[in-house]
Motif scaffolding. Structure first.
Motif, PDB file in Angstrom:
ATOM      1  N   LEU A   8      29.801  28.120  47.852  1.00 51.09           N
ATOM      2  CA  LEU A   8      30.857  27.206  48.281  1.00 51.09           C
ATOM      3  C   LEU A   8      30.768  25.893  47.511  1.00 51.09           C
ATOM      4  O   LEU A   8      29.704  25.265  47.452  1.00 51.09           O
ATOM      5  CB  LEU A   8      30.754  26.921  49.779  1.00 51.09           C
ATOM      6  N   THR A   9      31.875  25.493  46.941  1.00 51.11           N
ATOM      7  CA  THR A   9      31.982  24.202  46.277  1.00 51.11           C
ATOM      8  C   THR A   9      33.311  23.568  46.688  1.00 51.11           C
ATOM      9  O   THR A   9      34.138  24.216  47.340  1.00 51.11           O
ATOM     10  CB  THR A   9      31.928  24.333  44.748  1.00 51.11           C
ATOM     11  N   TYR A  10      33.505  22.322  46.288  1.00 56.11           N
ATOM     12  CA  TYR A  10      34.733  21.630  46.684  1.00 56.11           C
ATOM     13  C   TYR A  10      35.158  20.660  45.592  1.00 56.11           C
ATOM     14  O   TYR A  10      34.351  20.214  44.770  1.00 56.11           O
ATOM     15  CB  TYR A  10      34.517  20.881  48.002  1.00 56.11           C
ATOM     16  N   ILE A  11      36.437  20.342  45.606  1.00 51.27           N
ATOM     17  CA  ILE A  11      37.000  19.352  44.696  1.00 51.27           C
ATOM     18  C   ILE A  11      37.763  18.339  45.542  1.00 51.27           C
ATOM     19  O   ILE A  11      38.769  18.672  46.184  1.00 51.27           O
ATOM     20  CB  ILE A  11      37.950  20.001  43.672  1.00 51.27           C
ATOM     21  N   ARG A  12      37.283  17.113  45.565  1.00 48.62           N
ATOM     22  CA  ARG A  12      37.913  16.085  46.380  1.00 48.62           C
ATOM     23  C   ARG A  12      39.095  15.472  45.647  1.00 48.62           C
ATOM     24  O   ARG A  12      39.050  15.239  44.438  1.00 48.62           O
ATOM     25  CB  ARG A  12      36.900  15.018  46.779  1.00 48.62           C
ATOM     26  N   LYS A  13      40.139  15.187  46.415  1.00 47.20           N
ATOM     27  CA  LYS A  13      41.341  14.568  45.858  1.00 47.20           C
ATOM     28  C   LYS A  13      41.605  13.198  46.481  1.00 47.20           C
ATOM     29  O   LYS A  13      42.650  12.598  46.252  1.00 47.20           O
ATOM     30  CB  LYS A  13      42.539  15.494  46.070  1.00 47.20           C
ATOM     31  N   ASP A  14      40.617  12.722  47.266  1.00 46.71           N
ATOM     32  CA  ASP A  14      40.757  11.441  47.954  1.00 46.71           C
ATOM     33  C   ASP A  14      39.884  10.357  47.331  1.00 46.71           C
ATOM     34  O   ASP A  14      39.678   9.303  47.928  1.00 46.71           O
ATOM     35  CB  ASP A  14      40.407  11.596  49.434  1.00 46.71           C
ATOM     36  N   ASP A  54      39.997  20.495  48.026  1.00 46.47           N
ATOM     37  CA  ASP A  54      40.111  21.938  47.816  1.00 46.47           C
ATOM     38  C   ASP A  54      38.726  22.569  47.925  1.00 46.47           C
ATOM     39  O   ASP A  54      37.720  21.967  47.520  1.00 46.47           O
ATOM     40  CB  ASP A  54      40.684  22.250  46.432  1.00 46.47           C
ATOM     41  N   VAL A  55      38.670  23.782  48.442  1.00 46.73           N
ATOM     42  CA  VAL A  55      37.415  24.522  48.568  1.00 46.73           C
ATOM     43  C   VAL A  55      37.470  25.754  47.675  1.00 46.73           C
ATOM     44  O   VAL A  55      38.516  26.406  47.573  1.00 46.73           O
ATOM     45  CB  VAL A  55      37.156  24.935  50.029  1.00 46.73           C
ATOM     46  N   GLN A  56      36.355  26.059  47.037  1.00 46.13           N
ATOM     47  CA  GLN A  56      36.236  27.271  46.242  1.00 46.13           C
ATOM     48  C   GLN A  56      35.072  28.106  46.770  1.00 46.13           C
ATOM     49  O   GLN A  56      34.026  27.569  47.154  1.00 46.13           O
ATOM     50  CB  GLN A  56      36.004  26.940  44.767  1.00 46.13           C
ATOM     51  N   TRP A  57      35.289  29.419  46.788  1.00 46.86           N
ATOM     52  CA  TRP A  57      34.255  30.362  47.237  1.00 46.86           C
ATOM     53  C   TRP A  57      34.039  31.392  46.155  1.00 46.86           C
ATOM     54  O   TRP A  57      34.963  32.087  45.744  1.00 46.86           O
ATOM     55  CB  TRP A  57      34.687  31.043  48.538  1.00 46.86           C
ATOM     56  N   ASP A  58      32.791  31.498  45.679  1.00 49.33           N
ATOM     57  CA  ASP A  58      32.422  32.467  44.656  1.00 49.33           C
ATOM     58  C   ASP A  58      31.713  33.635  45.338  1.00 49.33           C
ATOM     59  O   ASP A  58      30.558  33.518  45.749  1.00 49.33           O
ATOM     60  CB  ASP A  58      31.488  31.806  43.629  1.00 49.33           C
ATOM     61  N   ALA A  92      39.819  20.560  59.016  1.00 46.71           N
ATOM     62  CA  ALA A  92      38.644  19.716  59.214  1.00 46.71           C
ATOM     63  C   ALA A  92      39.068  18.289  59.534  1.00 46.71           C
ATOM     64  O   ALA A  92      40.189  17.871  59.222  1.00 46.71           O
ATOM     65  CB  ALA A  92      37.768  19.735  57.964  1.00 46.71           C
ATOM     66  N   ALA A  93      38.156  17.535  60.142  1.00 49.18           N
ATOM     67  CA  ALA A  93      38.483  16.169  60.531  1.00 49.18           C
ATOM     68  C   ALA A  93      38.690  15.261  59.338  1.00 49.18           C
ATOM     69  O   ALA A  93      39.473  14.314  59.383  1.00 49.18           O
ATOM     70  CB  ALA A  93      37.382  15.607  61.434  1.00 49.18           C
ATOM     71  N   SER A  94      37.975  15.540  58.235  1.00 49.10           N
ATOM     72  CA  SER A  94      38.073  14.693  57.045  1.00 49.10           C
ATOM     73  C   SER A  94      37.602  15.464  55.827  1.00 49.10           C
ATOM     74  O   SER A  94      36.947  16.512  55.946  1.00 49.10           O
ATOM     75  CB  SER A  94      37.220  13.430  57.210  1.00 49.10           C
ATOM     76  N   ALA A  95      37.901  14.925  54.653  1.00 46.59           N
ATOM     77  CA  ALA A  95      37.416  15.528  53.418  1.00 46.59           C
ATOM     78  C   ALA A  95      35.889  15.482  53.363  1.00 46.59           C
ATOM     79  O   ALA A  95      35.251  16.386  52.824  1.00 46.59           O
ATOM     80  CB  ALA A  95      38.013  14.796  52.211  1.00 46.59           C
ATOM     81  N   GLN A  96      35.310  14.426  53.946  1.00 41.22           N
ATOM     82  CA  GLN A  96      33.853  14.318  53.971  1.00 41.22           C
ATOM     83  C   GLN A  96      33.229  15.427  54.793  1.00 41.22           C
ATOM     84  O   GLN A  96      32.186  15.977  54.435  1.00 41.22           O
ATOM     85  CB  GLN A  96      33.427  12.955  54.518  1.00 41.22           C
ATOM     86  N   ASP A  97      33.855  15.795  55.902  1.00 44.44           N
ATOM     87  CA  ASP A  97      33.357  16.908  56.718  1.00 44.44           C
ATOM     88  C   ASP A  97      33.384  18.205  55.923  1.00 44.44           C
ATOM     89  O   ASP A  97      32.457  19.022  56.009  1.00 44.44           O
ATOM     90  CB  ASP A  97      34.206  17.059  57.985  1.00 44.44           C
ATOM     91  N   VAL A  98      34.440  18.416  55.146  1.00 45.58           N
ATOM     92  CA  VAL A  98      34.530  19.608  54.305  1.00 45.58           C
ATOM     93  C   VAL A  98      33.383  19.627  53.302  1.00 45.58           C
ATOM     94  O   VAL A  98      32.702  20.641  53.111  1.00 45.58           O
ATOM     95  CB  VAL A  98      35.876  19.656  53.564  1.00 45.58           C
ATOM     96  N   THR A 134      31.405  12.972  45.304  1.00 49.96           N
ATOM     97  CA  THR A 134      31.195  14.391  45.037  1.00 49.96           C
ATOM     98  C   THR A 134      29.713  14.722  45.170  1.00 49.96           C
ATOM     99  O   THR A 134      28.870  13.834  45.322  1.00 49.96           O
ATOM    100  CB  THR A 134      31.688  14.755  43.633  1.00 49.96           C
ATOM    101  N   GLU A 135      29.401  15.985  45.106  1.00 48.24           N
ATOM    102  CA  GLU A 135      28.020  16.427  45.303  1.00 48.24           C
ATOM    103  C   GLU A 135      27.105  15.927  44.192  1.00 48.24           C
ATOM    104  O   GLU A 135      27.472  15.930  43.017  1.00 48.24           O
ATOM    105  CB  GLU A 135      27.950  17.952  45.378  1.00 48.24           C
ATOM    106  N   VAL A 136      25.915  15.503  44.581  1.00 45.51           N
ATOM    107  CA  VAL A 136      24.883  15.100  43.633  1.00 45.51           C
ATOM    108  C   VAL A 136      23.614  15.879  43.960  1.00 45.51           C
ATOM    109  O   VAL A 136      23.459  16.414  45.065  1.00 45.51           O
ATOM    110  CB  VAL A 136      24.602  13.588  43.683  1.00 45.51           C
TER     111      VAL A 136
END
Length: 219
Positions: A69-75, A16-20, A51-57, A79-81
């Motif tokens: 822009l942030t994201y929540i992976r479900k796979d 999932d993508v979130q935009w603030d 997108a081709a993959s969750a990693q691309d997102v 996650t971002e570090v």
């Protein structure tokens, strides 16, 4: 698709993508990315499953320098570090772009993106202080992002970078970090600095006390 807190959500099967929108200053890293993840004029403009993959997102979202822009992976993917080195880029005629392990005074609890990436006002005119809202374009604000000082020769990389706001004064930055010029040169490194946010300093990006004569007011 949106809530009362200005955060838009774009669900996908794997991520999932979130935009603030409070943080977005339309740098365009998302819209210019290769592929159909973000397409201007499309409704919705962000479609994670394109997108081709969750990693691309994840990679495209992490290009956003403001944290909008942030994201929540479900796979179960990574996650971002925080970047290994905290940096502050002094943008040409623009904001201070912070990157790293950030703890920013004035960030709302739901502004999760500024944990790693943020654009902070240095022109003095933003209505979203301490964050940039592109007011530098309207003033207009001019500073090419040159840095004269070099700071300390040896500084340990990483760790939390605390950014506090001096009332009616500069940004007080504490922690190991490197300042990059508008051209990308590594110019200064150290563990403590007062950075101008009134736009009047003659020693940008550092504060020289000009905020007092300028009558700068901000929390």
């Amino acid at each position: 698709m949106t809530d009362e807190k200005n955060i838009y959500e774009y669900p996908g099967d794997q991520v999932d993508v979130q935009w603030d929108k409070r943080l977005c200053i339309h740098v365009g890293e998302c819209g210019r990315a290769v592929g159909d993840l973000f397409v201007g004029g499309r409704n919705p403009w962000c479609q994670p499953d394109m997108a081709a993959s969750a990693q691309d997102v994840a990679e495209v979202c992490e290009r956003c320098p403001t944290g909008a822009l942030t994201y929540i992976r479900k796979d179960n993917g990574p996650t971002e570090v925080a970047a290994s080195t905290n940096t502050v880029l002094v943008a040409n005629d623009g904001p201070l772009y912070f990157s790293g392990d950030l703890n920013i005074d004035g960030a709302a609890e739901d502004m999760g993106g500024v944990r790693y990436r943020a654009a902070l006002c240095r022109c003095g005119a933003s209505k979203q202080k301490p964050f940039c809202d592109n007011s530098h374009r309207d003033i207009p604000f001019h500073d090419q992002g040159a840095v004269g000082a070099s700071g300390d020769a040896e500084v340990d990389a990483g760790g939390t970078l605390e950014v506090k706001r001096a009332p009616n004064g500069p940004l007080l930055v504490n922690g190991s970090f490197t300042i990059l010029t508008g051209s990308g040169r590594q110019a200064w490194q150290g563990t403590r600095a007062a950075l101008c946010r009134c736009g009047a300093s003659k020693n940008k990006p550092f504060c020289d006390g000009a905020h007092k004569a300028a009558g700068f007011t901000a929390e």
